[in-house]
Design a protein around this motif. Structure first.
Motif, PDB file in Angstrom:
ATOM      1  N   LEU A 163       1.220  -1.179   0.044  1.00 13.02           N
ATOM      2  CA  LEU A 163       0.069  -0.323   0.288  1.00 13.02           C
ATOM      3  C   LEU A 163       1.077   1.339  -0.239  1.00 13.02           C
ATOM      4  CD1 LEU A 163      -2.376  -0.873   2.373  1.00 13.02           C
ATOM      5  CD2 LEU A 163      -3.822  -0.322   0.101  1.00 13.02           C
ATOM      6  N   GLN A 164       1.584   1.342   0.975  1.00  9.87           N
ATOM      7  CA  GLN A 164       3.040   2.737   1.183  1.00  9.87           C
ATOM      8  C   GLN A 164       3.290   2.625  -1.110  1.00  9.87           C
ATOM      9  OE1 GLN A 164       5.826   3.126   3.702  1.00  9.87           O
ATOM     10  NE2 GLN A 164       6.039   0.956   3.684  1.00  9.87           N
ATOM     11  N   LEU A 165       3.457   2.178  -1.271  1.00 12.05           N
ATOM     12  CA  LEU A 165       4.148   2.260  -2.776  1.00 12.05           C
ATOM     13  C   LEU A 165       2.410   2.811  -3.970  1.00 12.05           C
ATOM     14  CD1 LEU A 165       5.933  -0.883  -3.695  1.00 12.05           C
ATOM     15  CD2 LEU A 165       7.112   0.831  -2.504  1.00 12.05           C
ATOM     16  N   ARG A 166       2.186   2.610  -2.827  1.00  8.83           N
ATOM     17  CA  ARG A 166       0.670   3.348  -3.976  1.00  8.83           C
ATOM     18  C   ARG A 166       0.707   4.842  -3.246  1.00  8.83           C
ATOM     19  NH1 ARG A 166      -1.682   0.606  -7.257  1.00  8.83           N
ATOM     20  NH2 ARG A 166      -1.234  -1.986  -6.706  1.00  8.83           N
ATOM     21  N   VAL A 167       1.412   5.831  -2.505  1.00 11.26           N
ATOM     22  CA  VAL A 167       1.328   7.058  -2.189  1.00 11.26           C
ATOM     23  C   VAL A 167       1.574   7.310  -2.893  1.00 11.26           C
ATOM     24  CG1 VAL A 167       2.147   8.816  -0.658  1.00 11.26           C
ATOM     25  CG2 VAL A 167       0.906   6.679  -0.140  1.00 11.26           C
ATOM     26  N   ARG A 168       1.981   9.221  -3.529  1.00  9.25           N
ATOM     27  CA  ARG A 168       2.552   9.704  -4.200  1.00  9.25           C
ATOM     28  C   ARG A 168       3.543  10.369  -4.018  1.00  9.25           C
ATOM     29  NH1 ARG A 168       0.556  15.884  -5.361  1.00  9.25           N
ATOM     30  NH2 ARG A 168       2.158  15.571  -3.222  1.00  9.25           N
ATOM     31  N   ASP A 169       4.470   9.634  -5.161  1.00  6.95           N
ATOM     32  CA  ASP A 169       6.244   9.782  -5.422  1.00  6.95           C
ATOM     33  C   ASP A 169       6.909   9.295  -4.666  1.00  6.95           C
ATOM     34  OD1 ASP A 169       5.726  12.100  -6.756  1.00  6.95           O
ATOM     35  OD2 ASP A 169       5.546  13.680  -5.279  1.00  6.95           O
ATOM     36  N   ARG A 170       6.211   8.323  -3.865  1.00  8.84           N
ATOM     37  CA  ARG A 170       6.544   6.955  -3.052  1.00  8.84           C
ATOM     38  C   ARG A 170       7.718   6.238  -3.595  1.00  8.84           C
ATOM     39  NH1 ARG A 170       9.631   6.316   1.125  1.00  8.84           N
ATOM     40  NH2 ARG A 170      10.363   4.572   1.506  1.00  8.84           N
ATOM     41  N   LEU A 171       7.133   6.275  -4.781  1.00 10.83           N
ATOM     42  CA  LEU A 171       8.783   5.129  -6.168  1.00 10.83           C
ATOM     43  C   LEU A 171       9.949   5.207  -5.773  1.00 10.83           C
ATOM     44  CD1 LEU A 171       6.004   3.375  -8.499  1.00 10.83           C
ATOM     45  CD2 LEU A 171       6.825   2.470  -6.383  1.00 10.83           C
ATOM     46  N   LYS A 172       9.538   6.867  -6.603  1.00 15.24           N
ATOM     47  CA  LYS A 172      10.712   7.616  -6.784  1.00 15.24           C
ATOM     48  C   LYS A 172      11.650   8.086  -5.063  1.00 15.24           C
ATOM     49  CE  LYS A 172      12.926  12.141  -7.923  1.00 15.24           C
ATOM     50  NZ  LYS A 172      13.348  11.839  -6.835  1.00 15.24           N
ATOM     51  N   THR A 173      10.783   7.936  -4.138  1.00 16.96           N
ATOM     52  CA  THR A 173      11.456   8.129  -3.310  1.00 16.96           C
ATOM     53  C   THR A 173      12.186   6.857  -2.696  1.00 16.96           C
ATOM     54  OG1 THR A 173      10.187  10.083  -2.385  1.00 16.96           O
ATOM     55  CG2 THR A 173      11.575   8.972  -0.747  1.00 16.96           C
ATOM     56  N   SER A 174      10.878   5.579  -2.532  1.00  9.78           N
ATOM     57  CA  SER A 174      12.124   4.441  -2.236  1.00  9.78           C
ATOM     58  C   SER A 174      13.173   3.653  -3.071  1.00  9.78           C
ATOM     59  CB  SER A 174      10.591   3.402  -2.327  1.00  9.78           C
ATOM     60  OG  SER A 174      11.864   2.543  -2.161  1.00  9.78           O
ATOM     61  N   TYR A 175      13.418   4.489  -4.455  1.00 12.37           N
ATOM     62  CA  TYR A 175      14.195   4.484  -4.858  1.00 12.37           C
ATOM     63  C   TYR A 175      16.226   5.572  -4.873  1.00 12.37           C
ATOM     64  CZ  TYR A 175      17.605   4.070  -8.730  1.00 12.37           C
ATOM     65  OH  TYR A 175      18.691   3.590  -9.434  1.00 12.37           O
ATOM     66  N   GLY A 180      20.979   5.340  -1.659  1.00 10.22           N
ATOM     67  CA  GLY A 180      21.807   5.049  -0.741  1.00 10.22           C
ATOM     68  C   GLY A 180      22.021   4.208   0.106  1.00 10.22           C
ATOM     69  N   VAL A 181      21.434   2.909  -0.067  1.00  7.80           N
ATOM     70  CA  VAL A 181      22.092   1.870   0.695  1.00  7.80           C
ATOM     71  C   VAL A 181      22.944   1.363  -0.194  1.00  7.80           C
ATOM     72  CG1 VAL A 181      21.046  -0.553   1.487  1.00  7.80           C
ATOM     73  CG2 VAL A 181      19.596   1.656   2.051  1.00  7.80           C
ATOM     74  N   VAL A 182      22.592   1.147  -1.357  1.00  6.37           N
ATOM     75  CA  VAL A 182      23.133   0.054  -2.469  1.00  6.37           C
ATOM     76  C   VAL A 182      24.751   1.339  -2.313  1.00  6.37           C
ATOM     77  CG1 VAL A 182      24.052  -0.606  -4.676  1.00  6.37           C
ATOM     78  CG2 VAL A 182      22.173  -0.210  -4.131  1.00  6.37           C
ATOM     79  N   ASP A 183      25.177   2.163  -2.378  1.00  8.71           N
ATOM     80  CA  ASP A 183      26.008   2.832  -2.062  1.00  8.71           C
ATOM     81  C   ASP A 183      26.924   3.073  -0.033  1.00  8.71           C
ATOM     82  OD1 ASP A 183      25.958   3.342  -4.471  1.00  8.71           O
ATOM     83  OD2 ASP A 183      25.258   5.799  -3.735  1.00  8.71           O
ATOM     84  N   ALA A 184      26.360   2.468   0.224  1.00  7.67           N
ATOM     85  CA  ALA A 184      26.860   2.364   1.917  1.00  7.67           C
ATOM     86  C   ALA A 184      27.349   0.573   2.082  1.00  7.67           C
ATOM     87  CB  ALA A 184      25.643   2.655   3.126  1.00  7.67           C
ATOM     88  N   ILE A 185      26.421   0.064   1.388  1.00  7.65           N
ATOM     89  CA  ILE A 185      27.186  -1.565   1.598  1.00  7.65           C
ATOM     90  C   ILE A 185      28.014  -1.788   0.754  1.00  7.65           C
ATOM     91  CG2 ILE A 185      26.896  -3.650   0.992  1.00  7.65           C
ATOM     92  CD1 ILE A 185      23.232  -3.048   1.464  1.00  7.65           C
ATOM     93  N   ILE A 186      28.779  -0.807  -0.374  1.00 11.21           N
ATOM     94  CA  ILE A 186      29.297  -1.733  -1.072  1.00 11.21           C
ATOM     95  C   ILE A 186      30.546  -0.523  -0.570  1.00 11.21           C
ATOM     96  CG2 ILE A 186      30.477  -0.600  -3.671  1.00 11.21           C
ATOM     97  CD1 ILE A 186      27.685  -1.572  -4.966  1.00 11.21           C
ATOM     98  N   ALA A 187      30.892   0.675   0.127  1.00 12.03           N
ATOM     99  CA  ALA A 187      31.524   1.238   0.937  1.00 12.03           C
ATOM    100  C   ALA A 187      32.490   0.510   2.271  1.00 12.03           C
ATOM    101  CB  ALA A 187      31.241   2.686   0.880  1.00 12.03           C
ATOM    102  N   GLY A 188      31.363  -0.519   1.825  1.00 11.69           N
ATOM    103  CA  GLY A 188      31.532  -1.045   3.703  1.00 11.69           C
ATOM    104  C   GLY A 188      31.365  -0.396   5.294  1.00 11.69           C
ATOM    105  N   ASP A 189      30.920   0.740   4.065  1.00  9.97           N
ATOM    106  CA  ASP A 189      30.247   1.975   5.427  1.00  9.97           C
ATOM    107  C   ASP A 189      28.903   1.320   6.724  1.00  9.97           C
ATOM    108  OD1 ASP A 189      29.415   3.465   7.400  1.00  9.97           O
ATOM    109  OD2 ASP A 189      29.763   5.556   5.408  1.00  9.97           O
ATOM    110  N   SER A 190      29.118   0.093   7.783  1.00  9.22           N
ATOM    111  CA  SER A 190      27.779  -0.194   7.879  1.00  9.22           C
ATOM    112  C   SER A 190      27.027   0.368   9.166  1.00  9.22           C
ATOM    113  CB  SER A 190      28.731  -1.734   9.011  1.00  9.22           C
ATOM    114  OG  SER A 190      29.796  -0.376   9.224  1.00  9.22           O
TER     115      SER A 190
END
Length: 234
Positions: A163-175, A180-190
């Motif tokens: 349901l959250q994904l149907r809130v306006r602009d949530r897809l863009k915000t989620s992506y 940020g999560v991908v960048d932090a994981i690949i950088a090893g920044d736990s």
């Protein structure tokens, strides 16, 4: 040929999916006979499937009154998302320390699949790609017990996360949050990964109000017939 156990598991997944996409709404009665007719099976595998869903907390079995889709009150929903945020954060912390280069590539690929759904403004496809993205983080933690606990709660919250994904602009915000999560994981920044995943999962303020409003709209809409629900599986 499917065994009875396999058949019940397939039915469980089908019914769970109908609940996740709102075809079977919170509080809705689940009639064994009608479900059996719609899926073309006997009541035995239907009953087994419903028992499995009850053990997962997705439906509630009421003595002499049958099963209903489980309802979660606003306070309990907040509490469950709080726990989910901590599970995700713990998985993320370990993933930032333990993921291999191959796992980094798989995480990036899952993230790119989310981008395609975002660009097409397709919340349903994004929902499934989003699940695959989070699964990469669970697996990347290399802690099987923690990953199993995270998956179980993730599954329990599926209708509400969808349901959250149907809130306006949530897809863009989620992506953007995923990036940020991908960048932090690949950088090893736990530490950074923990912070970002907590923020990504938590529902607060206006975001929670939007989720509750979406839930009320779902519950007040005319009930779909099981014929329409079954057609959605075709």
């Amino acid at each position: 040929m499917d065994t009875p156990k396999k058949r019940s598991e397939t039915l469980r997944e089908s019914i769970e999916e109908l609940i996740a996409i709102g075809k079977l709404a919170p509080g809705q009665h689940l009639d064994e006979t009608m479900l059996a007719e719609q899926f073309g099976v006997s009541r035995t595998p239907i009953r087994e499937a419903l028992n499995q869903l009850a053990s997962m907390g997705i439906i509630v079995m009421r003595p002499r009154r049958g099963a209903i889709v489980a309802e979660i009150g606003p306070q309990q929903l907040i509490e469950m998302f709080e726990v989910m945020a901590e599970f995700e954060a713990m998985c993320g912390r370990l993933a930032a320390r333990r993921m291999t280069a191959a796992e980094h590539a798989a995480l990036t690929a899952a993230h790119q699949a989310c981008r395609a759904a975002r660009d097409e403004t397709d919340p349903d496809t994004y929902f499934y790609n989003n699940e695959a993205f989070h699964e990469q983080i669970y697996a990347g933690s290399h802690n099987h017990f923690l990953a199993d606990q995270a998956r179980a709660l993730h599954r329990r919250l599926r209708p509400y996360r969808r349901l959250q994904l149907r809130v306006r602009d949530r897809l863009k915000t989620s992506y953007d949050e995923h990036q940020g999560v991908v960048d932090a994981i690949i950088a090893g920044d736990s530490d950074r990964t923990v912070e970002l995943l907590r923020q990504h999962i938590m529902i607060q303020g206006q975001r929670f109000a939007d989720l509750v409003a979406s839930l009320h709209q779902l519950k007040s809409a005319p009930d779909d017939t099981l014929q329409k629900s079954n057609a959605a599986l075709a």
